[in-house]
Design a protein around this motif. Structure first.
Motif, PDB file in Angstrom:
ATOM      1  N   GLY A  35       0.823  -1.204   0.000  1.00 49.89           N
ATOM      2  CA  GLY A  35       0.000   0.000   0.000  1.00 49.89           C
ATOM      3  C   GLY A  35       0.853   1.248   0.000  1.00 49.89           C
ATOM      4  O   GLY A  35       2.040   1.216  -0.305  1.00 49.89           O
ATOM      5  N   SER A  36       0.237   2.368   0.376  1.00 39.84           N
ATOM      6  CA  SER A  36       0.948   3.647   0.365  1.00 39.84           C
ATOM      7  C   SER A  36       0.964   4.325   1.730  1.00 39.84           C
ATOM      8  O   SER A  36       1.502   5.415   1.873  1.00 39.84           O
ATOM      9  CB  SER A  36       0.299   4.589  -0.664  1.00 39.84           C
ATOM     10  N   VAL A  37       0.397   3.676   2.736  1.00 39.45           N
ATOM     11  CA  VAL A  37       0.326   4.249   4.082  1.00 39.45           C
ATOM     12  C   VAL A  37       1.535   3.776   4.892  1.00 39.45           C
ATOM     13  O   VAL A  37       1.816   2.569   4.938  1.00 39.45           O
ATOM     14  CB  VAL A  37      -0.985   3.819   4.785  1.00 39.45           C
ATOM     15  N   PRO A  38       2.273   4.692   5.519  1.00 35.89           N
ATOM     16  CA  PRO A  38       3.421   4.280   6.325  1.00 35.89           C
ATOM     17  C   PRO A  38       3.024   3.268   7.402  1.00 35.89           C
ATOM     18  O   PRO A  38       1.988   3.408   8.047  1.00 35.89           O
ATOM     19  CB  PRO A  38       3.910   5.591   6.956  1.00 35.89           C
ATOM     20  N   PHE A  39       3.860   2.255   7.602  1.00 36.75           N
ATOM     21  CA  PHE A  39       3.606   1.246   8.638  1.00 36.75           C
ATOM     22  C   PHE A  39       3.497   1.896  10.008  1.00 36.75           C
ATOM     23  O   PHE A  39       2.716   1.452  10.848  1.00 36.75           O
ATOM     24  CB  PHE A  39       4.746   0.211   8.659  1.00 36.75           C
ATOM     25  N   SER A  40       4.311   2.924  10.253  1.00 32.38           N
ATOM     26  CA  SER A  40       4.366   3.535  11.579  1.00 32.38           C
ATOM     27  C   SER A  40       3.065   4.220  11.978  1.00 32.38           C
ATOM     28  O   SER A  40       2.877   4.539  13.148  1.00 32.38           O
ATOM     29  CB  SER A  40       5.522   4.535  11.653  1.00 32.38           C
ATOM     30  N   THR A  41       2.152   4.414  11.019  1.00 29.37           N
ATOM     31  CA  THR A  41       0.868   5.056  11.334  1.00 29.37           C
ATOM     32  C   THR A  41      -0.283   4.060  11.420  1.00 29.37           C
ATOM     33  O   THR A  41      -1.414   4.461  11.677  1.00 29.37           O
ATOM     34  CB  THR A  41       0.518   6.125  10.273  1.00 29.37           C
ATOM     35  N   ASP A  42       0.016   2.782  11.216  1.00 29.33           N
ATOM     36  CA  ASP A  42      -1.013   1.739  11.218  1.00 29.33           C
ATOM     37  C   ASP A  42      -0.856   0.893  12.485  1.00 29.33           C
ATOM     38  O   ASP A  42       0.108   0.120  12.597  1.00 29.33           O
ATOM     39  CB  ASP A  42      -0.851   0.869   9.970  1.00 29.33           C
ATOM     40  N   PRO A  43      -1.783   1.005  13.449  1.00 31.95           N
ATOM     41  CA  PRO A  43      -1.638   0.271  14.716  1.00 31.95           C
ATOM     42  C   PRO A  43      -1.492  -1.244  14.541  1.00 31.95           C
ATOM     43  O   PRO A  43      -0.757  -1.879  15.306  1.00 31.95           O
ATOM     44  CB  PRO A  43      -2.914   0.615  15.485  1.00 31.95           C
ATOM     45  N   VAL A  44      -2.148  -1.828  13.562  1.00 30.52           N
ATOM     46  CA  VAL A  44      -2.040  -3.272  13.345  1.00 30.52           C
ATOM     47  C   VAL A  44      -0.610  -3.630  12.924  1.00 30.52           C
ATOM     48  O   VAL A  44      -0.027  -4.606  13.414  1.00 30.52           O
ATOM     49  CB  VAL A  44      -3.073  -3.751  12.297  1.00 30.52           C
TER      50      VAL A  44
END
Length: 170
Positions: A35-44
């Protein structure tokens, strides 16, 4: 380059590695893998990296004292067929893109093979994203892995690759 065991203190650095990889892939229009969303912003995803750090299978490659890549070995992922024999499974391989082209991935995969030999295991498997132009599959093939099986997780195409170690090494 040194490789050391990773742990909970490495979570921020590993998240940065994933964030740099996502940004690099996104800049190339290749968002199918992570995807395009940084891992550090995804709690899962933060929780997943945190659990890898706590499970004992995390290895960190450092160049000049800087975390450059991460390998996680452990049980096979639940979405792939079980191996018919003992194996070492590469759950994760990610490189901080600041160190792209420094051979970090190759060195970490060599570490996985060495660990398999040390455990008396003659099968190393890994899975990866098999979409887009298949460059990631080709990368693992260039490292000595061969295609074993394809799979889908939802709409996400994956490829399991394996490496059989030569007789007498395990």
């Amino acid at each position: 380059m040194i490789i050391r065991d990773g742990g909970p203190d490495d979570v921020p650095a590993v998240l940065q590695m994933f964030d740099s990889a996502v940004a690099w892939l996104t800049a190339q229009g290749r968002t199918g893998q992570w995807g395009s969303v940084p891992f550090s912003t995804d709690p899962v995803r933060v929780e997943r990296v945190t659990s890898w750090a706590a499970d004992g299978g995390m290895r960190i490659a450092e160049i000049d004292g800087e975390p450059a890549g991460c390998l996680v070995v452990g049980p096979a992922m639940t979405y792939v067929s079980p191996a018919p024999e003992p194996e070492l499974y590469v759950q994760v391989l990610v490189i901080d893109q600041r160190f792209h082209g420094h051979g970090v991935g190759s060195v970490l995969l060599e570490r996985a093979v060495a660990e398999a030999v040390g455990q008396g295991v003659s099968l190393v498997r890994v899975d990866c994203y098999a979409g887009d132009d298949g460059r990631l599959v080709k990368y693992y093939e260039s490292q000595g892995f061969t295609r074993a099986e394809t799979f889908m997780v939802g709409e996400w195409p994956g490829q399991v690759l394996q490496m059989r170690l030569p007789a007498g090494t395990a």
